[in-house]
Design a protein around this motif. Sequence first.
Motif, short mmCIF file in Angstrom:
data_model
loop_
_atom_site.label_atom_id
_atom_site.label_comp_id
_atom_site.label_asym_id
_atom_site.label_seq_id
_atom_site.Cartn_x
_atom_site.Cartn_y
_atom_site.Cartn_z
N GLY A 161 40.76 8.28 12.69
CA GLY A 161 39.52 8.23 11.93
C GLY A 161 39.44 7.08 10.96
O GLY A 161 38.66 7.13 9.99
N ALA A 162 40.21 6.02 11.20
CA ALA A 162 40.30 4.91 10.24
C ALA A 162 38.95 4.26 9.95
O ALA A 162 38.59 4.02 8.80
CB ALA A 162 41.29 3.87 10.75
N ASN A 163 38.19 3.98 11.00
CA ASN A 163 36.90 3.31 10.80
C ASN A 163 35.94 4.18 10.00
O ASN A 163 35.22 3.68 9.13
CB ASN A 163 36.28 2.94 12.15
CG ASN A 163 37.09 1.87 12.86
OD1 ASN A 163 37.55 0.91 12.25
ND2 ASN A 163 37.28 2.03 14.16
N ALA A 206 34.21 5.44 2.42
CA ALA A 206 34.60 4.95 1.10
C ALA A 206 33.69 3.82 0.65
O ALA A 206 33.26 3.77 -0.51
CB ALA A 206 36.05 4.47 1.14
N GLU A 207 33.37 2.92 1.56
CA GLU A 207 32.50 1.80 1.23
C GLU A 207 31.08 2.26 0.92
O GLU A 207 30.43 1.74 0.00
CB GLU A 207 32.50 0.81 2.39
CG GLU A 207 31.77 -0.48 2.11
CD GLU A 207 31.72 -1.36 3.34
OE1 GLU A 207 30.61 -1.75 3.73
OE2 GLU A 207 32.80 -1.66 3.91
N ALA A 249 28.65 -6.43 6.99
CA ALA A 249 28.12 -5.22 7.61
C ALA A 249 28.82 -4.00 7.05
O ALA A 249 30.01 -4.05 6.68
CB ALA A 249 28.31 -5.30 9.13
N PRO A 250 28.12 -2.86 6.95
CA PRO A 250 28.74 -1.64 6.43
C PRO A 250 30.00 -1.26 7.19
O PRO A 250 30.06 -1.36 8.42
CB PRO A 250 27.64 -0.58 6.63
CG PRO A 250 26.36 -1.37 6.58
CD PRO A 250 26.69 -2.67 7.25
N GLY A 251 31.02 -0.88 6.42
CA GLY A 251 32.27 -0.43 7.03
C GLY A 251 33.19 -1.53 7.49
O GLY A 251 34.14 -1.26 8.25
#
Length: 201
Positions: free
Chosen positions: A131-133, A139-140, A159-161
């Motif tokens: 689930g890293a991405n 969090a971002e 870009a987000p993430g």
Amino acid sequence: MCMRAATHSTTVGVGVIALDRRSPSEVQQVLNGDTARLILGVGAGFSDKPIAVLQEGVSELRSLVPGAELAMAAMGPKMCRLAGELGDVVLLNWMTPERIAWARLQIEEGARARNVVPRIAAYVRVAAGAGANDELFEAESHYRQLPHYARHFDAMGAAPGTVGITSDHVERIRDYEAVLDETIVRPLGDVAEILDLMAPS
């Protein structure tokens, strides 16, 4: 601070104290004179006059907590230049390596008059596992909802993430290390997995 009693080399970092919510005199009282080998992180918080808050706060802290190194939190160009002018360390947050390289130019410009460039450090989020991405994106996303961070992310154009490191892009750590004097890993998720991810190959 007690861990320093067992060693003559360990440096302790405290970051980041918002000087719009805690005065330099309050910081001094908490430290109680214990400033040897201390890096004290300070920022303007949510003040509507962030430059003035840090100018005054850093000046006071220099006299109240002698011996401590002051790490100034910075994001935008004005704050980066101020941190270059006044700080011992500049502490960046939520930046891509490319944005850090940009920030370094602002910091060096601020430091020009003193002929000493402060060390540049940054928090770098690292997530590992299946689930890293999603961990990084979540969090971002929290920070992107804060007005001053929203402006920061917009200016950066990322870009987000994508601001940080995941299992899919572990090689990015080299890009961060190339533009930083110190990389501060902020783990997201399972710390053991992150330690395995960051271990030298």
